[in-house]
Motif scaffolding. Sequence first.
Motif, short mmCIF file in Angstrom:
data_model
loop_
_atom_site.label_atom_id
_atom_site.label_comp_id
_atom_site.label_asym_id
_atom_site.label_seq_id
_atom_site.Cartn_x
_atom_site.Cartn_y
_atom_site.Cartn_z
N GLN A 95 -1.14 -2.44 -11.11
CA GLN A 95 -1.23 -1.92 -12.46
C GLN A 95 -1.75 -3.01 -13.37
OE1 GLN A 95 2.85 -0.53 -12.84
NE2 GLN A 95 2.13 1.57 -12.62
N VAL A 96 -2.65 -2.63 -14.27
CA VAL A 96 -3.30 -3.56 -15.17
C VAL A 96 -2.99 -3.16 -16.61
CG1 VAL A 96 -5.53 -4.47 -15.90
CG2 VAL A 96 -5.14 -3.93 -13.49
N GLU A 97 -2.58 -4.15 -17.41
CA GLU A 97 -2.34 -3.93 -18.83
C GLU A 97 -2.92 -5.11 -19.59
OE1 GLU A 97 1.84 -3.43 -19.52
OE2 GLU A 97 2.03 -1.93 -17.94
N ASP A 98 -3.59 -4.83 -20.68
CA ASP A 98 -4.16 -5.87 -21.54
C ASP A 98 -4.99 -6.89 -20.76
OD1 ASP A 98 -2.93 -4.73 -23.82
OD2 ASP A 98 -1.06 -5.79 -23.37
N GLY A 99 -5.74 -6.40 -19.78
CA GLY A 99 -6.66 -7.26 -19.03
C GLY A 99 -6.02 -8.14 -17.98
N LYS A 100 -4.76 -7.89 -17.63
CA LYS A 100 -4.05 -8.70 -16.63
C LYS A 100 -3.33 -7.78 -15.64
CE LYS A 100 -4.53 -12.82 -18.69
NZ LYS A 100 -4.94 -14.06 -18.11
N VAL A 101 -3.18 -8.26 -14.41
CA VAL A 101 -2.42 -7.53 -13.40
C VAL A 101 -0.94 -7.77 -13.69
CG1 VAL A 101 -1.89 -7.32 -10.95
CG2 VAL A 101 -4.25 -7.80 -11.68
N THR A 102 -0.20 -6.68 -13.92
CA THR A 102 1.21 -6.79 -14.27
C THR A 102 2.16 -6.40 -13.15
OG1 THR A 102 1.21 -4.56 -15.20
CG2 THR A 102 0.78 -6.40 -16.72
N ARG A 103 1.67 -5.59 -12.23
CA ARG A 103 2.54 -5.07 -11.16
C ARG A 103 1.72 -4.87 -9.90
NH1 ARG A 103 4.57 0.46 -9.94
NH2 ARG A 103 6.70 0.24 -9.19
N ILE A 104 2.26 -5.33 -8.76
CA ILE A 104 1.59 -5.16 -7.47
C ILE A 104 2.60 -4.65 -6.46
CG2 ILE A 104 0.31 -6.29 -5.60
CD1 ILE A 104 -0.45 -8.49 -7.66
N ARG A 105 2.21 -3.62 -5.74
CA ARG A 105 3.01 -3.10 -4.63
C ARG A 105 2.09 -3.08 -3.42
NH1 ARG A 105 6.03 -4.32 -7.90
NH2 ARG A 105 7.75 -3.16 -8.81
N VAL A 106 2.56 -3.66 -2.31
CA VAL A 106 1.75 -3.76 -1.11
C VAL A 106 2.54 -3.22 0.07
CG1 VAL A 106 0.55 -5.33 0.46
CG2 VAL A 106 0.55 -5.80 -1.98
N THR A 107 1.88 -2.41 0.88
CA THR A 107 2.56 -1.90 2.06
C THR A 107 1.65 -1.99 3.28
OG1 THR A 107 3.88 -0.08 2.94
CG2 THR A 107 1.93 0.52 1.67
N PHE A 108 2.28 -2.38 4.39
CA PHE A 108 1.61 -2.45 5.69
C PHE A 108 2.70 -2.64 6.75
CE2 PHE A 108 1.69 -6.76 3.98
CZ PHE A 108 2.21 -7.51 5.02
N ASP A 109 2.32 -2.48 8.00
CA ASP A 109 3.24 -2.73 9.11
C ASP A 109 3.22 -4.23 9.38
OD1 ASP A 109 4.57 -3.05 11.52
OD2 ASP A 109 3.61 -1.33 12.48
N PRO A 110 4.30 -4.95 9.10
CA PRO A 110 4.28 -6.41 9.20
C PRO A 110 4.53 -6.97 10.60
CG PRO A 110 6.40 -5.71 8.39
CD PRO A 110 5.56 -4.46 8.54
#
Length: 121
Positions: A95-110
């Motif tokens: 998620q991006v707000e005011d030109g910056k990445v504010t939230r990241i969710r990552v999913t994969f089989d680790p």
Amino acid sequence: MTTRAARELAETYFTAWEAGDFDTLRGVLAENVDFVGALGTASGVEEALAGLKGLGQVLEKIDVKVRVAEGGEVITWFDLCTSVAPPTPTANWMQVEDGKVTRIRVTFDPRALLAGFEAQN
């Protein structure tokens, strides 16, 4: 935040990470960025950068398959190519707000990555 600007910011994020350009990465992350992924969590820009640097030590390539953006949200589907495991299909939702990445969710089989890290030790 326009869809186009959010998409371009996501492209900058992945290009910088793949290149090991952590100064550029710092510039796109909000100070209070919140990260949750299969290998851990990070709260704030310093923790997020530490996690990206850690995985960056084995990162060989980010093979983006598709990127979808709507408003300030971007989902990138890619193969995470590392020196310790076969390519790992991965989804990254930011998620991006005011030109910056504010939230990241990552999913994969680790499992393959974890086995590869274990084999290194």
